[in-house]
Design a protein around this motif. Structure first.
Motif, PDB file in Angstrom:
ATOM      1  N   ARG A  60     -17.222  -8.161 107.956  1.00 39.56           N
ATOM      2  CA  ARG A  60     -18.234  -9.060 107.589  1.00 39.56           C
ATOM      3  C   ARG A  60     -18.897  -8.749 106.121  1.00 39.56           C
ATOM      4  NH1 ARG A  60     -20.449  -5.613 110.960  1.00 39.56           N
ATOM      5  NH2 ARG A  60     -22.562  -5.109 110.945  1.00 39.56           N
ATOM      6  N   VAL A  61     -19.427  -9.957 105.504  1.00 41.00           N
ATOM      7  CA  VAL A  61     -20.354  -9.527 104.291  1.00 41.00           C
ATOM      8  C   VAL A  61     -21.840  -9.674 105.040  1.00 41.00           C
ATOM      9  CG1 VAL A  61     -21.301 -10.424 102.115  1.00 41.00           C
ATOM     10  CG2 VAL A  61     -18.999 -10.486 103.003  1.00 41.00           C
ATOM     11  N   LEU A  72     -20.678  -4.907 102.371  1.00 41.79           N
ATOM     12  CA  LEU A  72     -19.294  -5.303 102.700  1.00 41.79           C
ATOM     13  C   LEU A  72     -19.078  -4.491 103.831  1.00 41.79           C
ATOM     14  CD1 LEU A  72     -17.740  -5.625  99.108  1.00 41.79           C
ATOM     15  CD2 LEU A  72     -18.903  -7.400 100.486  1.00 41.79           C
ATOM     16  N   THR A  98     -19.500 -18.630 107.295  1.00 41.95           N
ATOM     17  CA  THR A  98     -18.174 -18.303 106.772  1.00 41.95           C
ATOM     18  C   THR A  98     -17.838 -18.624 105.334  1.00 41.95           C
ATOM     19  OG1 THR A  98     -16.880 -19.966 107.531  1.00 41.95           O
ATOM     20  CG2 THR A  98     -16.858 -18.298 109.050  1.00 41.95           C
ATOM     21  N   VAL A  99     -17.216 -17.956 104.526  1.00 43.46           N
ATOM     22  CA  VAL A  99     -16.654 -18.208 103.248  1.00 43.46           C
ATOM     23  C   VAL A  99     -15.932 -19.570 103.397  1.00 43.46           C
ATOM     24  CG1 VAL A  99     -15.297 -17.613 101.524  1.00 43.46           C
ATOM     25  CG2 VAL A  99     -16.403 -15.718 102.628  1.00 43.46           C
ATOM     26  N   ARG A 102     -13.655 -20.661  97.083  1.00 43.71           N
ATOM     27  CA  ARG A 102     -13.663 -19.606  96.166  1.00 43.71           C
ATOM     28  C   ARG A 102     -13.111 -20.199  94.834  1.00 43.71           C
ATOM     29  NH1 ARG A 102     -11.988 -14.134  97.743  1.00 43.71           N
ATOM     30  NH2 ARG A 102     -10.081 -14.456  96.385  1.00 43.71           N
ATOM     31  N   VAL A 118     -17.629 -16.803  95.500  1.00 41.11           N
ATOM     32  CA  VAL A 118     -17.398 -16.980  96.868  1.00 41.11           C
ATOM     33  C   VAL A 118     -18.477 -17.653  97.414  1.00 41.11           C
ATOM     34  CG1 VAL A 118     -17.380 -15.310  98.804  1.00 41.11           C
ATOM     35  CG2 VAL A 118     -16.181 -14.776  96.533  1.00 41.11           C
ATOM     36  N   MET A 161     -16.469  -8.347  95.933  1.00 41.42           N
ATOM     37  CA  MET A 161     -16.451  -9.062  96.755  1.00 41.42           C
ATOM     38  C   MET A 161     -15.293 -10.102  96.979  1.00 41.42           C
ATOM     39  SD  MET A 161     -18.638 -11.169  99.030  1.00 41.42           S
ATOM     40  CE  MET A 161     -20.375 -10.613  98.572  1.00 41.42           C
ATOM     41  N   ALA A 165     -13.841 -10.793 100.321  1.00 42.58           N
ATOM     42  CA  ALA A 165     -14.555 -11.714 101.084  1.00 42.58           C
ATOM     43  C   ALA A 165     -13.572 -13.196 100.872  1.00 42.58           C
ATOM     44  CB  ALA A 165     -15.829 -12.276 100.795  1.00 42.58           C
ATOM     45  N   THR A 169     -13.988 -15.457 105.968  1.00 47.69           N
ATOM     46  CA  THR A 169     -14.721 -14.103 106.144  1.00 47.69           C
ATOM     47  C   THR A 169     -16.031 -14.432 106.786  1.00 47.69           C
ATOM     48  OG1 THR A 169     -13.529 -12.818 104.710  1.00 47.69           O
ATOM     49  CG2 THR A 169     -15.684 -11.975 105.228  1.00 47.69           C
ATOM     50  N   VAL A 171     -19.981 -14.226 106.906  1.00 48.42           N
ATOM     51  CA  VAL A 171     -21.186 -13.794 105.908  1.00 48.42           C
ATOM     52  C   VAL A 171     -22.554 -14.077 106.855  1.00 48.42           C
ATOM     53  CG1 VAL A 171     -22.680 -14.532 103.946  1.00 48.42           C
ATOM     54  CG2 VAL A 171     -20.220 -14.739 103.846  1.00 48.42           C
TER      55      VAL A 171
END
Length: 175
Positions: A60-61, A72, A98-99, A102, A118, A161, A165, A169, A171
């Motif tokens: 996870r971030v 990270l 979540t991402v 991008r 991101v 990142m 990510a 991913t 967050v």
């Protein structure tokens, strides 16, 4: 206020230069492993803050609003990289995201060309996410009252990142 802004921008520019120079020292043909970056406010004797408690599990971030810091985190819970960031004028609400999207390069809401964007949420119609200025040392100077959601990273941290990510991913935003 102008003096404080100038000093802050000089300090941020210095650390961005150091991060860029460190990235250039990686052996050619081999990508540098993500490593812990010192906090922009940390002196040589200070260590970066540890991963916040209650920040989840697994890969996870983690983004701390209070510390303006990102971690990270690998699947085993180990910190692969941590670094300070410069937040936009809009802070996301603490929670798990979540991402969602991008972009390699865009122009930020503050007019600064950015890369390695991101995004993980929106607030008041403005995208919130991590990005790095295309030009070294270029930091956002938001107009008063302008809504900006870009959480700015150094170019080296932005590249890390971007690699880490991918879409979906997790967050985790903590206070």
């Amino acid at each position: 206020m102008t003096g404080l802004t100038a000093v802050a921008m000089a300090v941020i520019g210095f650390f961005a230069y150091q991060a860029s120079a460190a990235q250039n020292e990686a052996p050619r043909g081999r990508q540098a492993e993500p490593a812990a970056s010192p906090s922009p406010s940390a002196g040589p004797e200070q260590e970066a803050p540890g991963l916040p408690a209650e920040s989840g599990e697994g890969r996870r971030v983690v983004y701390s609003l209070a510390d303006d810091r990102v971690w990270l985190v690998g699947a085993d819970g180990s910190v692969l990289r941590t670094y300070g960031v410069t937040p936009g004028t809009l802070d996301p609400v603490a929670g798990v995201y979540t991402v969602t999207s991008r972009d390699e390069r865009v122009t930020g809401t503050d007019g600064v060309p950015v890369q390695h964007v991101v995004r993980f949420t929106t607030l008041a119609g403005t995208g919130i996410g991590f990005s790095a200025p295309v030009e070294d040392g270029r930091q956002p100077v938001a107009e008063p009252g302008k809504k900006t959601g870009g959480i700015r990273e150094s170019r080296a941290d932005g590249a890390a990142m971007w690699e880490f990510a991918t879409l979906d991913t997790p967050v985790v935003v903590v206070r």
